[in-house]
Design an enzyme around this catalytic site. Structure first.
Site, PDB file in Angstrom:
ATOM      1  N   THR A  41      43.599  44.285  45.520  1.00  0.00           N
ATOM      2  CA  THR A  41      42.339  43.684  45.956  1.00  0.00           C
ATOM      3  C   THR A  41      42.501  43.031  47.319  1.00  0.00           C
ATOM      4  OG1 THR A  41      41.860  43.253  43.628  1.00  0.00           O
ATOM      5  CG2 THR A  41      40.459  42.168  45.230  1.00  0.00           C
ATOM      6  N   TYR A  64      54.136  47.250  38.666  1.00  0.00           N
ATOM      7  CA  TYR A  64      52.758  47.717  38.507  1.00  0.00           C
ATOM      8  C   TYR A  64      52.787  49.190  38.117  1.00  0.00           C
ATOM      9  CZ  TYR A  64      47.695  47.882  39.572  1.00  0.00           C
ATOM     10  OH  TYR A  64      46.331  47.998  39.507  1.00  0.00           O
ATOM     11  N   LYS A 124      52.666  45.245  34.714  1.00  0.00           N
ATOM     12  CA  LYS A 124      51.204  45.179  34.845  1.00  0.00           C
ATOM     13  C   LYS A 124      50.674  46.602  34.711  1.00  0.00           C
ATOM     14  CE  LYS A 124      47.616  43.749  38.167  1.00  0.00           C
ATOM     15  NZ  LYS A 124      47.124  44.820  39.030  1.00  0.00           N
TER      16      LYS A 124
END
Length: 334
Positions: free
Chosen positions: A46, A133, A158
């Site tokens: 983001t 991730y 994640k």
């Protein structure tokens, strides 16, 4: 670094002449901190990690560390090829970050075992705790997840794939491995607009999740999180139907809107964090208008829920009270 609760992934603001607006960034971080997240993940997806130059990256991480001032952990994104990821990891450590989120390696696809080698290569560069991730070309299998336990600084995974069955297999393999670090190893729901999958992930033991909505509508994000924590199915379903599902439908219209719409939402709330950098595209005016309507609809639903809770004498679901006066995103008082 096993995190519990709502996780913030701040945006990176750019000026019209394509610089980073550190003053706006500091204000954005303060608004995020007012929502009391478990951690701030800066310069990640983001935050447009892939659009940042090395010096910009250092500025973003160092500014976050200064503004946060120890109130919550600051986790910095790092990624690219293995050597470049190590360089970003070292820069994050030098800038004072508390941890790392290792994004998928650039373009290259490999085996789960190869991914473990990549993680080890980057993790060995610093002593910082590191979260892997899993997304796109970075996919673990149960054996690889268990192998991560042997890398001392790797503290969790994640998930950005959204395969709940596969994630269950990873969680089960780690928790039943008998490894001394198994119980403390963390799993995070990192799907775009993770609120849609929170209940499914909680059922397999994954309680913490990232919330892009926290960046532009903290009142709604907090209200939803509190409803989930209380087991208030009516409030959860109402907020899904009135806000989250329409938002996701709008987000899915254009690739990259997972960032561009969030920046548009911040602008609607009175904090202009500038445009997105290419290859992303800014939200079209008609989509920004639709977003404003979706926000208004979500807040109307939240007001109704709070009124009903007040009549019933139950705990309200309103997240705004914890925001220390942070303005509503559409400029309307709630």
């Amino acid at each position: 670094m096993r995190l519990h609760g709502l996780l913030s992934f701040p945006l990176t603001p750019f000026t019209p002449d394509d610089k980073i607006d550190l003053a706006a960034y500091a204000e954005h971080l303060e608004r995020q901190l007012a929502a009391a997240p478990a951690a701030l993940f800066v310069a990640c997806g983001t935050g447009e990690f892939t659009a940042l130059g090395p010096e910009e990256y250092r500025d973003v991480v160092a500014t976050a560390v200064r503004v946060v001032d120890g109130r919550v952990p600051v986790v910095a994104g790092c990624g690219g090829g293995p050597r470049l990821a190590r360089e970003f990891a070292l820069a994050a450590a030098a800038s004072g970050a508390d941890g790392l989120l290792l994004l998928p390696p650039y373009l290259v696809a490999g085996t789960p075992g190869g991914l473990v080698r990549h993680v080890r290569y980057v993790a060995e560069a610093t002593a910082l705790p590191l979260v892997v991730y899993q997304r796109a070309n970075a996919v673990l299998d149960p054996a690889a997840a268990v192998a991560l336990l042997d890398i001392p600084t790797v503290t969790g995974v994640k998930d950005g794939l959204g395969d709940v069955d596969a994630m269950l297999r990873l969680v089960t393999a780690v928790r039943t491995s008998g490894h001394p670090r198994a119980a403390a190893f963390g799993f995070l729901n990192g799907l775009p607009t993770a609120e849609l999958t929170v209940q499914a992930y909680r059922a397999i033991g994954v309680d913490s999740y990232s919330s892009a909505v926290l960046c532009f509508a903290p009142d709604l994000a907090l209200a939803f999180h509190r409803a989930v924590e209380r087991g208030d199915e009516h409030a959860v379903r109402t907020l899904l139907a009135e806000f989250y599902l329409p938002f996701v439908a709008l987000r899915d219209l254009v690739p990259g809107y997972a960032v561009a719409l969030v920046k548009a939402g911040a602008r609607l709330g009175g904090l202009d964090l500038g445009p997105v950098r290419p290859p992303l595209v800014d939200a079209a005016p008609e989509h920004v208008e639709q977003l404003a309507g979706i926000l208004a609809r979500g807040r109307a639903a939240l007001a109704t829920l709070n009124e009903a809770a007040a009549v019933d004498g139950a705990a309200a679901v309103d997240g705004a009270a914890a925001l220390s006066g942070a303005p509503a995103v559409d400029g309307a008082a709630r």
